[in-house]
Design a protein around this motif. Structure first.
Motif, PDB file in Angstrom:
ATOM      1  N   GLU A  35      -4.407 -38.613  65.517  1.00 27.27           N
ATOM      2  CA  GLU A  35      -4.336 -38.506  63.857  1.00 27.27           C
ATOM      3  C   GLU A  35      -4.477 -37.497  63.326  1.00 27.27           C
ATOM      4  O   GLU A  35      -3.927 -36.737  62.472  1.00 27.27           O
ATOM      5  N   LEU A  36      -5.706 -36.853  63.604  1.00 28.57           N
ATOM      6  CA  LEU A  36      -6.116 -35.631  62.988  1.00 28.57           C
ATOM      7  C   LEU A  36      -5.605 -34.587  63.268  1.00 28.57           C
ATOM      8  O   LEU A  36      -4.802 -33.665  62.432  1.00 28.57           O
ATOM      9  N   LEU A  37      -5.011 -34.170  64.638  1.00 29.32           N
ATOM     10  CA  LEU A  37      -4.122 -32.953  64.970  1.00 29.32           C
ATOM     11  C   LEU A  37      -2.711 -33.075  64.364  1.00 29.32           C
ATOM     12  O   LEU A  37      -2.159 -32.066  63.930  1.00 29.32           O
ATOM     13  N   ARG A  38      -2.344 -34.464  64.284  1.00 30.47           N
ATOM     14  CA  ARG A  38      -1.013 -34.448  63.368  1.00 30.47           C
ATOM     15  C   ARG A  38      -1.054 -34.062  61.885  1.00 30.47           C
ATOM     16  O   ARG A  38      -0.114 -33.375  61.430  1.00 30.47           O
ATOM     17  N   ILE A  39      -1.915 -34.543  61.246  1.00 29.14           N
ATOM     18  CA  ILE A  39      -2.255 -34.250  60.065  1.00 29.14           C
ATOM     19  C   ILE A  39      -2.395 -32.575  59.703  1.00 29.14           C
ATOM     20  O   ILE A  39      -1.836 -31.982  59.068  1.00 29.14           O
ATOM     21  N   ILE A  40      -3.384 -32.239  60.589  1.00 26.08           N
ATOM     22  CA  ILE A  40      -3.869 -30.901  60.361  1.00 26.08           C
ATOM     23  C   ILE A  40      -2.644 -29.766  61.022  1.00 26.08           C
ATOM     24  O   ILE A  40      -2.347 -28.727  60.469  1.00 26.08           O
ATOM     25  N   ALA A  41      -1.721 -30.265  61.648  1.00 24.74           N
ATOM     26  CA  ALA A  41      -0.710 -29.434  62.638  1.00 24.74           C
ATOM     27  C   ALA A  41       0.300 -28.855  61.409  1.00 24.74           C
ATOM     28  O   ALA A  41       0.794 -27.889  61.702  1.00 24.74           O
ATOM     29  N   PHE A  42       0.663 -29.404  60.511  1.00 25.92           N
ATOM     30  CA  PHE A  42       1.633 -29.264  59.517  1.00 25.92           C
ATOM     31  C   PHE A  42       1.058 -28.377  58.022  1.00 25.92           C
ATOM     32  O   PHE A  42       1.670 -28.529  57.299  1.00 25.92           O
ATOM     33  N   ALA A  43      -0.264 -28.413  58.128  1.00 25.50           N
ATOM     34  CA  ALA A  43      -0.635 -27.903  56.794  1.00 25.50           C
ATOM     35  C   ALA A  43      -1.678 -26.437  57.300  1.00 25.50           C
ATOM     36  O   ALA A  43      -2.462 -26.428  58.025  1.00 25.50           O
ATOM     37  N   PRO A  44      -1.043 -25.289  56.712  1.00 25.15           N
ATOM     38  CA  PRO A  44      -1.520 -24.065  56.975  1.00 25.15           C
ATOM     39  C   PRO A  44      -3.327 -23.953  56.543  1.00 25.15           C
ATOM     40  O   PRO A  44      -3.980 -23.249  57.299  1.00 25.15           O
ATOM     41  N   ARG A  45      -3.555 -24.687  55.543  1.00 23.81           N
ATOM     42  CA  ARG A  45      -4.983 -24.784  55.295  1.00 23.81           C
ATOM     43  C   ARG A  45      -5.093 -26.150  54.675  1.00 23.81           C
ATOM     44  O   ARG A  45      -5.258 -26.303  53.396  1.00 23.81           O
ATOM     45  N   PRO A  46      -5.479 -27.393  55.726  1.00 24.22           N
ATOM     46  CA  PRO A  46      -5.664 -28.607  55.090  1.00 24.22           C
ATOM     47  C   PRO A  46      -6.749 -28.830  54.284  1.00 24.22           C
ATOM     48  O   PRO A  46      -7.715 -28.007  54.446  1.00 24.22           O
ATOM     49  N   ASP A  47      -6.568 -29.420  53.149  1.00 23.30           N
ATOM     50  CA  ASP A  47      -7.651 -29.968  52.458  1.00 23.30           C
ATOM     51  C   ASP A  47      -8.570 -30.971  52.991  1.00 23.30           C
ATOM     52  O   ASP A  47      -7.996 -32.224  53.366  1.00 23.30           O
ATOM     53  N   TYR A  48      -9.515 -30.674  53.493  1.00 21.18           N
ATOM     54  CA  TYR A  48     -10.747 -31.316  54.215  1.00 21.18           C
ATOM     55  C   TYR A  48     -10.885 -32.863  53.620  1.00 21.18           C
ATOM     56  O   TYR A  48     -11.230 -33.832  54.176  1.00 21.18           O
ATOM     57  N   THR A  49     -11.049 -32.702  52.291  1.00 23.02           N
ATOM     58  CA  THR A  49     -11.306 -33.883  51.505  1.00 23.02           C
ATOM     59  C   THR A  49     -10.282 -34.902  51.663  1.00 23.02           C
ATOM     60  O   THR A  49     -10.515 -36.175  51.763  1.00 23.02           O
ATOM     61  N   ALA A  50      -9.016 -34.585  51.660  1.00 20.44           N
ATOM     62  CA  ALA A  50      -7.894 -35.379  51.731  1.00 20.44           C
ATOM     63  C   ALA A  50      -7.820 -35.803  53.037  1.00 20.44           C
ATOM     64  O   ALA A  50      -7.357 -37.185  53.412  1.00 20.44           O
ATOM     65  N   VAL A  51      -8.044 -35.018  54.230  1.00 15.52           N
ATOM     66  CA  VAL A  51      -7.878 -35.373  55.532  1.00 15.52           C
ATOM     67  C   VAL A  51      -9.114 -36.398  55.706  1.00 15.52           C
ATOM     68  O   VAL A  51      -8.803 -37.510  56.468  1.00 15.52           O
ATOM     69  N   ALA A  52     -10.331 -36.245  55.236  1.00 15.56           N
ATOM     70  CA  ALA A  52     -11.383 -37.153  55.576  1.00 15.56           C
ATOM     71  C   ALA A  52     -11.155 -38.637  54.681  1.00 15.56           C
ATOM     72  O   ALA A  52     -11.110 -39.372  55.222  1.00 15.56           O
TER      73      ALA A  52
END
Length: 86
Positions: A32-49
């Motif tokens: 789940e984590l890698l799929r989310i961050i794989a497509f965002a150059p600078r992922p918003d960690y608050t949104a990911v969390a």
């Protein structure tokens, strides 16, 4: 105009398939984590969390552990030949 190396296209496709297959062998949390961050150059960690129900401070360390597991899987599967694009 940019030249396309048509001989390299099958290699890239094979590597992409191998990468996503290896991701599929990780834990559900890592997937789940890698799929989310794989497509965002600078992922918003608050949104990911929020999306994963994790503390913001654990996203980075968890990401690092997941990537290390992924690298190990790919190295094992390719006899160490997996290219490190970083």
């Amino acid at each position: 105009f940019a030249e396309t190396n048509f001989l390299a296209i099958p290699v890239v496709d094979d590597e992409r398939r191998m990468l996503w297959a290896a991701i599929g062998r990780l834990s559900a949390r890592c997937q789940e984590l890698l799929r989310i961050i794989a497509f965002a150059p600078r992922p918003d960690y608050t949104a990911v969390a929020d999306a994963l129900g994790m503390p913001v401070g654990s996203i980075g360390p968890t990401r690092g552990r997941c990537l290390a597991k992924l690298r190990a899987l790919l190295a094992d599967e390719t006899g160490g030949a997996w290219r490190d694009a970083s």
